[in-house]
Design a protein around this motif. Structure first.
Motif, PDB file in Angstrom:
ATOM      1  N   ALA A  61      20.078 145.130  51.829  1.00 41.14           N
ATOM      2  CA  ALA A  61      20.577 146.436  52.264  1.00 41.14           C
ATOM      3  C   ALA A  61      22.076 146.307  52.528  1.00 41.14           C
ATOM      4  O   ALA A  61      22.488 145.571  53.427  1.00 41.14           O
ATOM      5  CB  ALA A  61      19.839 146.883  53.520  1.00 41.14           C
ATOM      6  N   MET A  62      22.866 147.011  51.757  1.00 44.91           N
ATOM      7  CA  MET A  62      24.324 146.925  51.854  1.00 44.91           C
ATOM      8  C   MET A  62      24.809 147.983  52.845  1.00 44.91           C
ATOM      9  O   MET A  62      24.799 149.175  52.559  1.00 44.91           O
ATOM     10  CB  MET A  62      24.936 147.122  50.468  1.00 44.91           C
ATOM     11  CG  MET A  62      24.465 146.069  49.461  1.00 44.91           C
ATOM     12  SD  MET A  62      24.873 146.464  47.741  1.00 44.91           S
ATOM     13  CE  MET A  62      26.663 146.378  47.801  1.00 44.91           C
ATOM     14  N   ILE A  63      25.233 147.504  54.024  1.00 50.54           N
ATOM     15  CA  ILE A  63      25.586 148.385  55.133  1.00 50.54           C
ATOM     16  C   ILE A  63      27.091 148.613  55.228  1.00 50.54           C
ATOM     17  O   ILE A  63      27.556 149.700  55.541  1.00 50.54           O
ATOM     18  CB  ILE A  63      25.095 147.785  56.471  1.00 50.54           C
ATOM     19  CG1 ILE A  63      23.625 147.338  56.373  1.00 50.54           C
ATOM     20  CG2 ILE A  63      25.301 148.757  57.615  1.00 50.54           C
ATOM     21  CD1 ILE A  63      22.646 148.431  56.071  1.00 50.54           C
ATOM     22  N   GLY A  64      27.866 147.556  54.984  1.00 49.95           N
ATOM     23  CA  GLY A  64      29.312 147.661  55.152  1.00 49.95           C
ATOM     24  C   GLY A  64      30.031 146.466  54.571  1.00 49.95           C
ATOM     25  O   GLY A  64      29.440 145.643  53.856  1.00 49.95           O
ATOM     26  N   LEU A  65      31.297 146.353  54.900  1.00 52.13           N
ATOM     27  CA  LEU A  65      32.130 145.302  54.342  1.00 52.13           C
ATOM     28  C   LEU A  65      33.136 144.803  55.370  1.00 52.13           C
ATOM     29  O   LEU A  65      34.347 144.872  55.181  1.00 52.13           O
ATOM     30  CB  LEU A  65      32.843 145.783  53.073  1.00 52.13           C
ATOM     31  CG  LEU A  65      33.685 147.062  53.157  1.00 52.13           C
ATOM     32  CD1 LEU A  65      34.745 147.036  52.049  1.00 52.13           C
ATOM     33  CD2 LEU A  65      32.845 148.297  53.001  1.00 52.13           C
ATOM     34  N   ALA A  66      32.611 144.265  56.465  1.00 49.77           N
ATOM     35  CA  ALA A  66      33.478 143.759  57.524  1.00 49.77           C
ATOM     36  C   ALA A  66      34.393 142.648  57.033  1.00 49.77           C
ATOM     37  O   ALA A  66      35.463 142.417  57.596  1.00 49.77           O
ATOM     38  CB  ALA A  66      32.629 143.262  58.696  1.00 49.77           C
ATOM     39  N   SER A  67      33.978 141.962  55.966  1.00 48.58           N
ATOM     40  CA  SER A  67      34.804 140.896  55.409  1.00 48.58           C
ATOM     41  C   SER A  67      36.015 141.442  54.651  1.00 48.58           C
ATOM     42  O   SER A  67      36.942 140.700  54.342  1.00 48.58           O
ATOM     43  CB  SER A  67      33.970 140.039  54.449  1.00 48.58           C
ATOM     44  OG  SER A  67      33.608 140.802  53.311  1.00 48.58           O
ATOM     45  N   GLY A  68      35.983 142.715  54.315  1.00 50.01           N
ATOM     46  CA  GLY A  68      37.051 143.317  53.527  1.00 50.01           C
ATOM     47  C   GLY A  68      36.639 143.685  52.122  1.00 50.01           C
ATOM     48  O   GLY A  68      37.345 144.427  51.433  1.00 50.01           O
TER      49      GLY A  68
END
Length: 330
Positions: A242-249
C-alpha cells in the motif's frame, strides 16, 4: 461572522518565510461543514510540502495550513448532524484554503466525529488523518486479515504509528521498521510484535527469519525510496504494498516483471471520501468505536505552541517518534 488568527501560506518557500499569522474572518459554514473553535490541530509532513509548493492537491497561495483539528462547534449549517457546543475532531476544509492552525476552522462533516471518550485534546487533534489513512490502506485498498503479517515502514511516524495500532486491532502480526533505538522502543510500547532497525539490521534477512522464509502479506509504505524498495523483496507471493506517501522524497520504484513473477500487487492510497456518505459514516463510526474501546489512540509525540507553527513545519522533515500536535488554545 467569527474573527481570529490563522496561519496561512502567503508564498512558497521555507516555512519561516512562507507561513504568516494573519487576522482572518470566518463566515457561517456552508452545508456539509461545521465551524469549530480550535483547541488542537494535528501536524505532519504534508505541511512542509504545502509551504514548499510540493503538495499536489493545492494551487498557489494564499491558503490555510492544517489538515485536521479538534475543538468545540460554534456554528453549523441548516440540516447539520452536529450542534453548537458539540466537541468534535475532523478533517478541515484545507483543500478549500481553510486550515486547522487557526483559532477557528471549518471541518468537513463527512470526515468528522464527536470526540471519543478517553481522548485528550492532543490525541483528538491528531486523530482523523492518520487513522482514516490507515483504514483506507489496511481495510479498503490492501486489506490485511487476522493472522496475516503486516510490515510497516516509518512505523514510529505519524502515519506508521496509526497503521501499527490499526493493524493490531485487525488481528495482524505487525513488523515495525524504524531507523533508531528510540523509535524501536516507541513501537514496542505501541504493541508491535517485531521491530527491525533498517539502519543496523539486514531487513530482508530479519523479515525472512520472522516469517519463516515466507515473507509478509502486506507492506504499509509512507516512506518510499530505497527503504521501500528493500522491503518489497520481503513480500510474499500474492502480497500487497500500500503506497501511502514518500517521506524519503521519492515513491518506491517497482519492477513490473518482478511483480508479475512473484504475483504481488501495488495500490495507491488517498483517503478522500467518495460519493457514499453512509459508507464514509460507517468508517468513522468504526474508528470511533475502536478508540472508545482503547484499541487505537493517537500516538502523540511533540506538542507545539500556536506561535511555533513555522518551526514545527520545518521539523516535520525529520520528526521524532509519534504524532506532532499544535495546541492552539493554551
Amino acid at each position: 461572522m467569527f474573527k481570529g488568527r490563522a496561519w496561512r501560506v502567503v508564498r512558497f518557500g521555507e516555512p519561516k518565510d512562507a507561513a504568516e499569522l494573519q487576522e482572518v474572518t470566518w463566515a457561517e459554514p456552508s452545508p456539509g461543514q461545521a465551524l469549530v473553535r480550535v483547541r488542537t490541530a494535528g501536524a505532519g509532513l504534508p505541511d512542509l510540502m504545502m509551504t514548499g509548493g510540493h503538495f499536489p492537491l493545492l494551487g498557489a497561495p494564499p491558503f490555510g495550513l492544517g489538515e485536521e483539528a479538534a475543538g468545540e462547534v460554534v456554528a453549523v449549517a441548516p440540516g447539520s448532524r452536529f450542534s453548537v457546543g458539540d466537541q468534535v475532531t475532523g478533517v478541515t476544509a484545507f483543500l478549500d484554503g481553510w486550515g486547522g492552525y487557526a483559532e477557528y476552522a471549518y471541518v468537513r462533516e463527512i470526515s468528522a466525529i464527536r470526540i471519543p471518550d478517553g481522548l485528550t485534546d492532543e490525541q483528538a487533534g491528531g486523530f482523523p488523518v492518520g487513522f482514516r489513512t490507515a483504514y483506507a490502506g489496511l481495510v479498503e485498498r490492501a486489506p490485511v486479515h487476522p493472522g496475516q503479517s503486516l510490515l510497516i515502514l516509518g512505523a514510529a511516524g505519524s502515519s506508521g504509528a496509526t497503521a501499527l495500532q490499526l493493524g493490531k486491532a485487525l488481528g495482524a502480526t505487525v513488523i515495525a521498521v524504524v531507523g533508531s533505538r528510540e523509535k524501536a522502543d516507541f513501537c514496542t510500547r505501541l504493541g508491535a510484535d517485531h521491530v527491525v532497525n533498517h539502519r543496523t539490521d539486514d531487513v530482508t534477512a530479519r523479515v525472512a527469519g520472522i516469517t519463516g522464509g515466507r515473507g509478509v502479506d502486506v507492506i504499509y509504505d509512507p516512506v518510499g525510496g530505497e527503504t521501500a524498495a528493500t522491503a518489497v523483496k520481503s513480500l510474499a507471493r500474492n502480497g500487497r504494498i500500500a503506497m501511502i506517501g514518500l517521506a524519503s522524497g521519492s515513491p518506491v520504484a517497482l519492477d513490473p516483471m518482478d511483480m508479475l513473477l512473484r504475483n504481488y500487487s501495488a495500490v495507491g492510497v488517498l483517503a478522500i471520501p467518495d460519493d457514499d456518505p453512509e459508507a464514509e459514516a460507517a468508517v468513522w463510526s468504526r474508528l470511533a468505536d475502536l478508540a472508545k474501546k482503547g484499541a487505537i489512540t493517537t500516538p502523540v509525540g511533540r506538542v507545539y505552541g500556536f506561535d511555533e507553527v513555522p518551526r514545527m513545519i520545518t521539523e516535520q522533515a525529520a520528526p521524532g517518534a509519534g504524532k506532532s500536535v499544535v495546541r492552539v488554545v493554551g
